[in-house]
Design a protein around this motif. Structure first.
Motif, PDB file in Angstrom:
ATOM      1  N   ALA A  28      46.940  43.298  39.183  1.00  0.00           N
ATOM      2  CA  ALA A  28      47.257  43.002  40.581  1.00  0.00           C
ATOM      3  C   ALA A  28      46.181  42.110  41.190  1.00  0.00           C
ATOM      4  O   ALA A  28      45.011  42.179  40.819  1.00  0.00           O
ATOM      5  N   HIS A  29      46.610  41.263  42.135  1.00  0.00           N
ATOM      6  CA  HIS A  29      45.665  40.424  42.869  1.00  0.00           C
ATOM      7  C   HIS A  29      45.393  41.097  44.209  1.00  0.00           C
ATOM      8  O   HIS A  29      46.285  41.252  45.039  1.00  0.00           O
ATOM      9  N   VAL A  30      44.145  41.518  44.409  1.00  0.00           N
ATOM     10  CA  VAL A  30      43.749  42.210  45.636  1.00  0.00           C
ATOM     11  C   VAL A  30      42.876  41.285  46.475  1.00  0.00           C
ATOM     12  O   VAL A  30      41.914  40.699  45.974  1.00  0.00           O
ATOM     13  N   VAL A  31      43.214  41.165  47.754  1.00  0.00           N
ATOM     14  CA  VAL A  31      42.381  40.411  48.693  1.00  0.00           C
ATOM     15  C   VAL A  31      41.662  41.405  49.595  1.00  0.00           C
ATOM     16  O   VAL A  31      42.296  42.210  50.285  1.00  0.00           O
ATOM     17  N   MET A  32      40.350  41.362  49.560  1.00  0.00           N
ATOM     18  CA  MET A  32      39.526  42.263  50.359  1.00  0.00           C
ATOM     19  C   MET A  32      39.021  41.521  51.582  1.00  0.00           C
ATOM     20  O   MET A  32      38.403  40.458  51.462  1.00  0.00           O
ATOM     21  N   LEU A  33      39.284  42.072  52.766  1.00  0.00           N
ATOM     22  CA  LEU A  33      38.806  41.483  54.011  1.00  0.00           C
ATOM     23  C   LEU A  33      37.497  42.154  54.380  1.00  0.00           C
ATOM     24  O   LEU A  33      37.471  43.339  54.726  1.00  0.00           O
ATOM     25  N   GLY A  34      36.398  41.417  54.254  1.00  0.00           N
ATOM     26  CA  GLY A  34      35.081  41.980  54.513  1.00  0.00           C
ATOM     27  C   GLY A  34      34.261  42.059  53.247  1.00  0.00           C
ATOM     28  O   GLY A  34      34.803  42.116  52.142  1.00  0.00           O
ATOM     29  N   ALA A  35      32.932  42.087  53.423  1.00  0.00           N
ATOM     30  CA  ALA A  35      32.031  42.108  52.266  1.00  0.00           C
ATOM     31  C   ALA A  35      30.904  43.113  52.450  1.00  0.00           C
ATOM     32  O   ALA A  35      29.825  42.954  51.897  1.00  0.00           O
ATOM     33  N   GLY A  36      31.179  44.166  53.222  1.00  0.00           N
ATOM     34  CA  GLY A  36      30.170  45.186  53.462  1.00  0.00           C
ATOM     35  C   GLY A  36      30.259  46.328  52.472  1.00  0.00           C
ATOM     36  O   GLY A  36      30.880  46.217  51.404  1.00  0.00           O
ATOM     37  N   GLY A  37      29.655  47.457  52.848  1.00  0.00           N
ATOM     38  CA  GLY A  37      29.622  48.598  51.960  1.00  0.00           C
ATOM     39  C   GLY A  37      30.983  49.167  51.629  1.00  0.00           C
ATOM     40  O   GLY A  37      31.235  49.592  50.493  1.00  0.00           O
ATOM     41  N   ALA A  38      31.897  49.164  52.611  1.00  0.00           N
ATOM     42  CA  ALA A  38      33.242  49.689  52.367  1.00  0.00           C
ATOM     43  C   ALA A  38      33.968  48.832  51.334  1.00  0.00           C
ATOM     44  O   ALA A  38      34.687  49.347  50.471  1.00  0.00           O
ATOM     45  N   SER A  39      33.784  47.530  51.419  1.00  0.00           N
ATOM     46  CA  SER A  39      34.395  46.618  50.448  1.00  0.00           C
ATOM     47  C   SER A  39      33.856  46.876  49.054  1.00  0.00           C
ATOM     48  O   SER A  39      34.604  46.924  48.071  1.00  0.00           O
ATOM     49  N   ARG A  40      32.561  47.053  48.958  1.00  0.00           N
ATOM     50  CA  ARG A  40      31.914  47.274  47.662  1.00  0.00           C
ATOM     51  C   ARG A  40      32.430  48.556  47.002  1.00  0.00           C
ATOM     52  O   ARG A  40      32.726  48.589  45.811  1.00  0.00           O
ATOM     53  N   ALA A  41      32.564  49.624  47.794  1.00  0.00           N
ATOM     54  CA  ALA A  41      33.026  50.896  47.254  1.00  0.00           C
ATOM     55  C   ALA A  41      34.440  50.791  46.715  1.00  0.00           C
ATOM     56  O   ALA A  41      34.761  51.301  45.642  1.00  0.00           O
ATOM     57  N   ALA A  42      35.311  50.122  47.464  1.00  0.00           N
ATOM     58  CA  ALA A  42      36.697  49.977  47.023  1.00  0.00           C
ATOM     59  C   ALA A  42      36.790  49.060  45.811  1.00  0.00           C
ATOM     60  O   ALA A  42      37.582  49.301  44.893  1.00  0.00           O
ATOM     61  N   ALA A  43      35.984  48.020  45.811  1.00  0.00           N
ATOM     62  CA  ALA A  43      36.075  47.017  44.747  1.00  0.00           C
ATOM     63  C   ALA A  43      35.856  47.619  43.365  1.00  0.00           C
ATOM     64  O   ALA A  43      36.550  47.269  42.408  1.00  0.00           O
ATOM     65  N   GLY A  44      34.905  48.531  43.267  1.00  0.00           N
ATOM     66  CA  GLY A  44      34.590  49.105  41.963  1.00  0.00           C
ATOM     67  C   GLY A  44      35.786  49.771  41.304  1.00  0.00           C
ATOM     68  O   GLY A  44      36.090  49.502  40.140  1.00  0.00           O
ATOM     69  N   VAL A  45      36.483  50.617  42.040  1.00  0.00           N
ATOM     70  CA  VAL A  45      37.615  51.328  41.438  1.00  0.00           C
ATOM     71  C   VAL A  45      38.805  50.405  41.217  1.00  0.00           C
ATOM     72  O   VAL A  45      39.583  50.596  40.280  1.00  0.00           O
ATOM     73  N   LEU A  46      38.953  49.410  42.063  1.00  0.00           N
ATOM     74  CA  LEU A  46      40.056  48.461  41.887  1.00  0.00           C
ATOM     75  C   LEU A  46      39.864  47.647  40.605  1.00  0.00           C
ATOM     76  O   LEU A  46      40.809  47.427  39.843  1.00  0.00           O
ATOM     77  N   LEU A  47      38.634  47.238  40.364  1.00  0.00           N
ATOM     78  CA  LEU A  47      38.335  46.489  39.146  1.00  0.00           C
ATOM     79  C   LEU A  47      38.524  47.364  37.909  1.00  0.00           C
ATOM     80  O   LEU A  47      39.057  46.919  36.893  1.00  0.00           O
ATOM     81  N   GLN A  48      38.108  48.624  38.010  1.00  0.00           N
ATOM     82  CA  GLN A  48      38.300  49.555  36.889  1.00  0.00           C
ATOM     83  C   GLN A  48      39.781  49.765  36.602  1.00  0.00           C
ATOM     84  O   GLN A  48      40.165  50.026  35.461  1.00  0.00           O
ATOM     85  N   GLY A  49      40.600  49.648  37.642  1.00  0.00           N
ATOM     86  CA  GLY A  49      42.041  49.804  37.468  1.00  0.00           C
ATOM     87  C   GLY A  49      42.737  48.567  36.923  1.00  0.00           C
ATOM     88  O   GLY A  49      43.951  48.568  36.740  1.00  0.00           O
ATOM     89  N   GLY A  50      41.970  47.508  36.688  1.00  0.00           N
ATOM     90  CA  GLY A  50      42.541  46.311  36.094  1.00  0.00           C
ATOM     91  C   GLY A  50      42.917  45.216  37.077  1.00  0.00           C
ATOM     92  O   GLY A  50      43.514  44.199  36.702  1.00  0.00           O
ATOM     93  N   ALA A  51      42.563  45.390  38.344  1.00  0.00           N
ATOM     94  CA  ALA A  51      42.894  44.376  39.346  1.00  0.00           C
ATOM     95  C   ALA A  51      41.894  43.225  39.290  1.00  0.00           C
ATOM     96  O   ALA A  51      40.783  43.363  38.782  1.00  0.00           O
TER      97      ALA A  51
END
Length: 274
Positions: free
Chosen positions: A129-152
Motif C-alpha cells: 500500500a502507498h501511505v501518505v503521512m501528513l506531518g513529520a513529528g513523533g506521531a508520524s515516526r511511531a506510525a511509520a515503523g509499523v506501516l513499513l513492517q506491514g509492507g507499505a
C-alpha cells in the motif's frame, strides 16, 4: 465488578496536564468487566523531578506500571533499563512497566494505528500500500515503523521539507519525501499526524482511499468529515486510542483486556452520538 484487596495492582496515567485523559475511563472499565484486582488513577507531577519520583516509586514496587503522555514521554524513555524496539524507533515511551526494581519501556502508538485500521478499514491491506503521512513529528515516526513492517511504502508530506527529509533518512528504505499534494493521487491511505487540521485537497484521492486522523476531539474532525462527504472510508483517533490502551493494560496488569465494547463506553463518556 472489580475487587480491591491487599494484592491490588496499581497503575495509572502520568502527564501534565492529565485531567482530560480518557485512560482512567478505559482501564477502569476493563478492570471492572474482568473482575480484576486492580486500580488505575491519574498522576500529574508538576515537573521532571516529580516524574522521577514516580519512577522511583515504581522501582520500589509501589506501582505496577503507567501510561505516559506529554510532556514526559522522552523522560520515560531515558529512565528505562530495558527498551522495546518500538520505543527505540521513536526515542520515547508511552508505557512504563515496573518489575523487580527494573523499568521496562514500550511505545504502543504503532500498535494503536494497526488496531484502528483493522477495526475501521478491514479491507485495506498494508502490503504494497502507498501511505501518505501528513506531518513529520513523533506521531508520524511511531506510525511509520509499523506501516513499513506491514509492507507499505511511505510518503511524508510536511510543510517543512527538511523535517520530512530528516524523518525519511532515519526510517530508511521504503520512505520518500513528497514534493507536493500530487502524491495524494496514488495514496491508498492518508494519515493526519498533525496537531492542526490539514489543509489539503481530498478531491485528489481515489474513491478507494482510506483517511485516518490521529485526533479524537472532536471524534469526527473536519478532516474526516470532508473525507466522509466524499464517500471515503474514515478511521478516527478514538479507535487508535483504544488500541494503544490495550497494550498498556497488558503491560501493567499482566493480562489482555477483557472483551467488551469499549468504543460505546467512551462514546457515552464523551457524549458523542454513535
Amino acid at each position: 465488578m472489580s475487587r480491591i484487596t491487599g494484592a491490588v495492582r496499581v497503575g495509572g496515567v502520568v502527564g501534565q496536564p492529565v485531567n482530560h485523559s480518557l485512560s482512567p475511563v478505559i482501564h477502569n472499565a476493563w478492570l471492572e468487566a474482568g473482575g480484576i484486582d486492580g486500580a488505575y488513577v491519574a498522576f500529574a507531577p508538576k515537573d521532571a523531578d516529580g516524574f522521577a519520583a514516580l519512577v522511583a516509586a515504581g522501582r520500589a514496587g509501589l506501582i505496577a506500571g503507567v501510561n505516559v503522555t506529554a510532556p514526559f514521554k522522552e523522560q520515560a524513555f531515558a529512565s528505562a533499563d530495558k527498551v522495546s524496539k518500538a520505543a527505540k524507533l521513536v526515542s520515547s515511551a508511552n508505557i512504563l512497566a515496573f518489575h523487580d526494581g527494573q523499568v521496562l519501556a514500550d511505545s504502543s502508538d504503532g500498535a494503536g494505528v494497526l488496531y484502528a485500521l483493522a477495526e475501521q478499514a478491514p479491507a485495506l491491506s498494508l502490503n504494497s500500500a502507498h501511505v501518505v503521512m501528513l506531518g513529520a513529528g513523533g506521531a508520524s515516526r511511531a506510525a511509520a515503523g509499523v506501516l513499513l513492517q506491514g509492507g507499505a511504502r511511505l510518503s511524508i508530506l510536511n510543510r517543512t521539507r527538511q523535517r520530512a527529509a530528516d524523518l525519511a533518512a532515519d526510517l530508511g528504505a521504503g520512505v520518500s519525501v513528497a514534493e507536493d499534494e500530487g502524491v495524494l493521487e496514488t495514496a491508498d491511505l492518508v494519515i493526519n499526524a498533525l496537531s492542526v487540521p490539514p489543509q489539503i485537497d481530498l478531491s485528489r484521492l481515489k474513491i478507494q482511499a482510506v483517511v485516518m486522523d490521529m485526533t479524537y476531539r472532536p471524534l469526527v474532525t473536519p478532516f474526516l468529515q470532508a473525507a466522509r462527504d466524499r464517500g471515503l472510508t474514515i478511521v478516527d483517533g478514538l479507535a487508535m486510542l483504544i488500541g494503544q490502551a490495550g497494550a498498556g493494560f497488558e503491560a501493567i496488569y499482566g493480562q489482555k483486556p477483557p472483551v467488551m465494547d469499549m468504543r460505546s463506553v467512551l462514546m457515552a463518556h464523551l457524549g458523542e452520538a454513535q
